[in-house]
Each structure stands twice: as structure tokens, then as C-alpha cells.
Design a protein around this motif. Structure first.
Motif, PDB file in Angstrom:
ATOM      1  N   ALA A  69       0.766  -1.177   0.241  1.00  0.00           N
ATOM      2  CA  ALA A  69      -0.300  -0.093   0.294  1.00  0.00           C
ATOM      3  C   ALA A  69       1.560   1.325   0.069  1.00  0.00           C
ATOM      4  CB  ALA A  69      -0.986  -0.056   1.314  1.00  0.00           C
ATOM      5  N   TYR A  70      -0.187   2.247   0.198  1.00  0.00           N
ATOM      6  CA  TYR A  70       0.518   3.674  -0.020  1.00  0.00           C
ATOM      7  C   TYR A  70      -0.122   4.532   1.103  1.00  0.00           C
ATOM      8  CZ  TYR A  70       2.685   3.113  -4.630  1.00  0.00           C
ATOM      9  OH  TYR A  70       2.868   2.590  -6.434  1.00  0.00           O
ATOM     10  N   LEU A  71       0.270   5.714   2.170  1.00  0.00           N
ATOM     11  CA  LEU A  71      -0.188   5.941   2.484  1.00  0.00           C
ATOM     12  C   LEU A  71      -0.001   7.170   2.318  1.00  0.00           C
ATOM     13  CD1 LEU A  71      -1.272   5.331   5.549  1.00  0.00           C
ATOM     14  CD2 LEU A  71       0.926   6.093   6.797  1.00  0.00           C
ATOM     15  N   LEU A  72      -1.159   8.229   2.347  1.00  0.00           N
ATOM     16  CA  LEU A  72      -1.005   9.813   1.645  1.00  0.00           C
ATOM     17  C   LEU A  72      -1.739  10.582   2.464  1.00  0.00           C
ATOM     18  CD1 LEU A  72      -2.407   8.731  -1.782  1.00  0.00           C
ATOM     19  CD2 LEU A  72      -0.219   9.117  -1.573  1.00  0.00           C
ATOM     20  N   LYS A  73      -1.485  11.598   2.783  1.00  0.00           N
ATOM     21  CA  LYS A  73      -1.728  13.060   3.091  1.00  0.00           C
ATOM     22  C   LYS A  73      -2.190  13.297   2.120  1.00  0.00           C
ATOM     23  CE  LYS A  73       0.448  15.845   4.788  1.00  0.00           C
ATOM     24  NZ  LYS A  73       1.490  16.891   5.786  1.00  0.00           N
ATOM     25  N   LEU A  74      -4.076  13.920   2.898  1.00  0.00           N
ATOM     26  CA  LEU A  74      -4.857  14.435   1.721  1.00  0.00           C
ATOM     27  C   LEU A  74      -5.519  15.835   2.878  1.00  0.00           C
ATOM     28  CD1 LEU A  74      -6.916  11.556   0.684  1.00  0.00           C
ATOM     29  CD2 LEU A  74      -5.421  12.542  -0.643  1.00  0.00           C
ATOM     30  N   LYS A 110      -6.937  17.199   7.313  1.00  0.00           N
ATOM     31  CA  LYS A 110      -7.160  16.238   6.707  1.00  0.00           C
ATOM     32  C   LYS A 110      -7.013  14.817   6.858  1.00  0.00           C
ATOM     33  CE  LYS A 110      -3.232  14.380   9.895  1.00  0.00           C
ATOM     34  NZ  LYS A 110      -1.485  14.486  10.535  1.00  0.00           N
ATOM     35  N   ILE A 111      -6.930  14.194   5.782  1.00  0.00           N
ATOM     36  CA  ILE A 111      -7.482  12.514   5.647  1.00  0.00           C
ATOM     37  C   ILE A 111      -5.822  11.766   5.388  1.00  0.00           C
ATOM     38  CG2 ILE A 111      -8.551  10.895   4.868  1.00  0.00           C
ATOM     39  CD1 ILE A 111     -10.312  13.044   3.807  1.00  0.00           C
ATOM     40  N   ILE A 112      -5.984  11.108   5.992  1.00  0.00           N
ATOM     41  CA  ILE A 112      -5.062   9.852   5.912  1.00  0.00           C
ATOM     42  C   ILE A 112      -5.678   8.712   4.998  1.00  0.00           C
ATOM     43  CG2 ILE A 112      -3.249   8.577   7.197  1.00  0.00           C
ATOM     44  CD1 ILE A 112      -2.882  11.896   7.501  1.00  0.00           C
ATOM     45  N   LEU A 113      -4.826   8.904   4.210  1.00  0.00           N
ATOM     46  CA  LEU A 113      -5.393   7.685   3.020  1.00  0.00           C
ATOM     47  C   LEU A 113      -4.437   5.857   3.276  1.00  0.00           C
ATOM     48  CD1 LEU A 113      -7.102   6.437   1.023  1.00  0.00           C
ATOM     49  CD2 LEU A 113      -6.047   7.837  -0.673  1.00  0.00           C
ATOM     50  N   THR A 114      -5.128   5.344   3.267  1.00  0.00           N
ATOM     51  CA  THR A 114      -4.446   3.551   3.065  1.00  0.00           C
ATOM     52  C   THR A 114      -4.913   3.348   1.515  1.00  0.00           C
ATOM     53  OG1 THR A 114      -4.079   3.692   5.396  1.00  0.00           O
ATOM     54  CG2 THR A 114      -3.615   1.601   3.439  1.00  0.00           C
ATOM     55  N   LEU A 115      -3.882   3.101   0.544  1.00  0.00           N
ATOM     56  CA  LEU A 115      -4.175   2.970  -0.877  1.00  0.00           C
ATOM     57  C   LEU A 115      -3.763   1.870  -1.576  1.00  0.00           C
ATOM     58  CD1 LEU A 115      -5.741   4.843  -3.417  1.00  0.00           C
ATOM     59  CD2 LEU A 115      -4.054   5.054  -4.308  1.00  0.00           C
ATOM     60  N   ASP A 116      -4.853   1.013  -1.812  1.00  0.00           N
ATOM     61  CA  ASP A 116      -4.519  -0.546  -2.697  1.00  0.00           C
ATOM     62  C   ASP A 116      -3.028  -0.055  -3.556  1.00  0.00           C
ATOM     63  OD1 ASP A 116      -3.996  -2.953  -4.290  1.00  0.00           O
ATOM     64  OD2 ASP A 116      -4.474  -3.293  -2.713  1.00  0.00           O
ATOM     65  N   LYS A 117      -1.854  -0.389  -3.721  1.00  0.00           N
ATOM     66  CA  LYS A 117      -0.578  -0.580  -4.265  1.00  0.00           C
ATOM     67  C   LYS A 117      -0.528  -1.218  -5.350  1.00  0.00           C
ATOM     68  CE  LYS A 117       4.419  -0.191  -4.153  1.00  0.00           C
ATOM     69  NZ  LYS A 117       5.363  -0.763  -2.849  1.00  0.00           N
TER      70      LYS A 117
END
Length: 203
Positions: free
Chosen positions: A105-110, A121-128
Motif C-alpha cells: 500500500a501507499y500512505l497518503l496525506k490529503l 486532513k485525511i490519511i489514506l491507505t491506498l492499495d498498491k
């Protein structure tokens, strides 16, 4: 289009179940219409491009446009807000930055582009592999996490579909589970299905 089951779960694990139908055309037009229980039947919401949203409640007698201020409020009594249910793509609503990456996964800050957002903010865990969200953590304007959403996906034909989303309000210890079944893609839905007039029952 598909069938939606919405389950509200309180801190004592007591459940209330609602049923609805959902239609969506591209990413910009979506219509929800509750079919049960009787107290919710007929309530409908319409999301249109540019973040425009409408709500129809039989008690009102006519549709009402949802203001920017109201978008922070609960979506028809669930743990989702109207902001959560908007169709405007996240790429147009948030500025992302990559926090870290691992094997899956990628961990993103929105960060919201608009200062009218309910979120700091939103912390998003995104399937790689397939680029769908696994978890979203929502922070309020005080910088404290107060909600989180967990997603389960399935492949329907050539499309990845969110078959279940569970939103948890951490302060209220309350959950809303949305399950989408009987999903059909490429049904040739037209723009005529997504008008304000369509929110009201046919006479």
C-alpha cells in the motif's frame, strides 16, 4: 446501478437497517433513493457535478439544495457526511502528499483545497496494485482523528467495486455499514435519470 443496504450500529451493537437503490453515471452524477423502512421510504439524494447536491424528503414536499455549510452534517442520519458522499473527485478536492510506501500500500496525506471542508486532513491507505482505498482516517480542524472508514472491494466484470464500506464515528462509538449488491455496470443510464425532478415520486 445496484441495491444498497445501510446498517446503523450503536455502541451497544444494536442495529437499524435501511434499504435503498443507487444509480450512478460516470463519477459526477449519483442518485440514492430509500425504499425501506417505511419511515425512510421516498427520501432521495442527488449528487451532480461541481459538488452540487439535492435532498428530497417527503415531509418537505419538494427538493432542497444542500448548502456548503450543511455538507458537514450527517448524510440522512448516518456516520457519513454529505461531504463524504459528494461525487466531485478527490483529486479536485484535496492536495495529496506521499507519507510512506510498503509492499502492499501507499500512505497518503490529503489536505482539503477548500477552507470550508469539515476536515483538517485525511490519511489514506491506498492499495498498491489496484489503487483503491483500504482505509481513510479523518481528522477534524483541531487535528484529532474522529472518524475512520474501512473498505472491501470485489471485481465485477472488468470493474473494481466497493462492496462494503464501514464508517466509524470514534467519539460516538457508532458505525454505519454500507453494502452494495446486485451491481450492474454499463447500463446505458442517461442524464435524464439525474434531474431534480427525478427525486420526487412519479404522479
Amino acid at each position: 446501478q445496484g441495491h444498497v443496504t445501510i446498517t446503523l450500529i450503536n455502541k451497544n451493537d444494536k442495529e437499524k437497517v435501511r434499504e435503498a437503490i443507487m444509480m450512478q453515471k460516470d463519477s459526477g452524477q449519483k442518485l440514492y433513493r430509500y425504499t425501506s423502512p417505511e419511515s425512510q421510504e421516498g427520501i432521495a439524494t442527488l449528487s451532480l457535478p461541481d459538488g452540487v447536491m439535492w435532498l428530497y424528503m417527503p415531509a418537505f414536499g419538494k427538493p432542497k439544495k444542500i448548502t456548503l455549510l450543511a455538507k458537514s452534517q450527517a448524510f440522512t442520519g448516518t456516520d457519513f457526511s454529505y461531504e463524504d458522499m459528494a461525487t466531485l473527485p478527490y483529486s479536485e478536492r484535496y492536495t495529496p502528499s506521499l507519507l510512506e510506501t510498503n509492499d502492499t500500500a501507499y500512505l497518503l496525506k490529503l489536505i482539503p483545497i477548500s477552507n470550508k471542508s469539515n476536515y483538517n486532513k485525511i490519511i489514506l491507505t491506498l492499495d498498491k496494485n489496484n489503487y483503491y482505498p483500504i482505509m481513510m482516517e479523518f481528522y477534524n480542524n483541531g487535528g484529532k482523528k474522529f472518524k475512520e472508514a474501512k473498505y472491501q472491494y470485489e471485481k465485477v466484470g472488468k470493474y473494481w467495486n466497493a462492496r462494503e464500506v464501514v464508517m466509524t464515528d470514534l467519539k460516538k462509538q457508532h458505525q454505519t455499514k454500507i453494502q452494495l449488491t446486485d451491481v450492474l455496470f454499463d447500463q446505458g443510464l442517461t442524464d435524464d435519470e439525474f434531474t431534480v425532478e427525478k427525486l420526487m415520486p412519479e404522479k
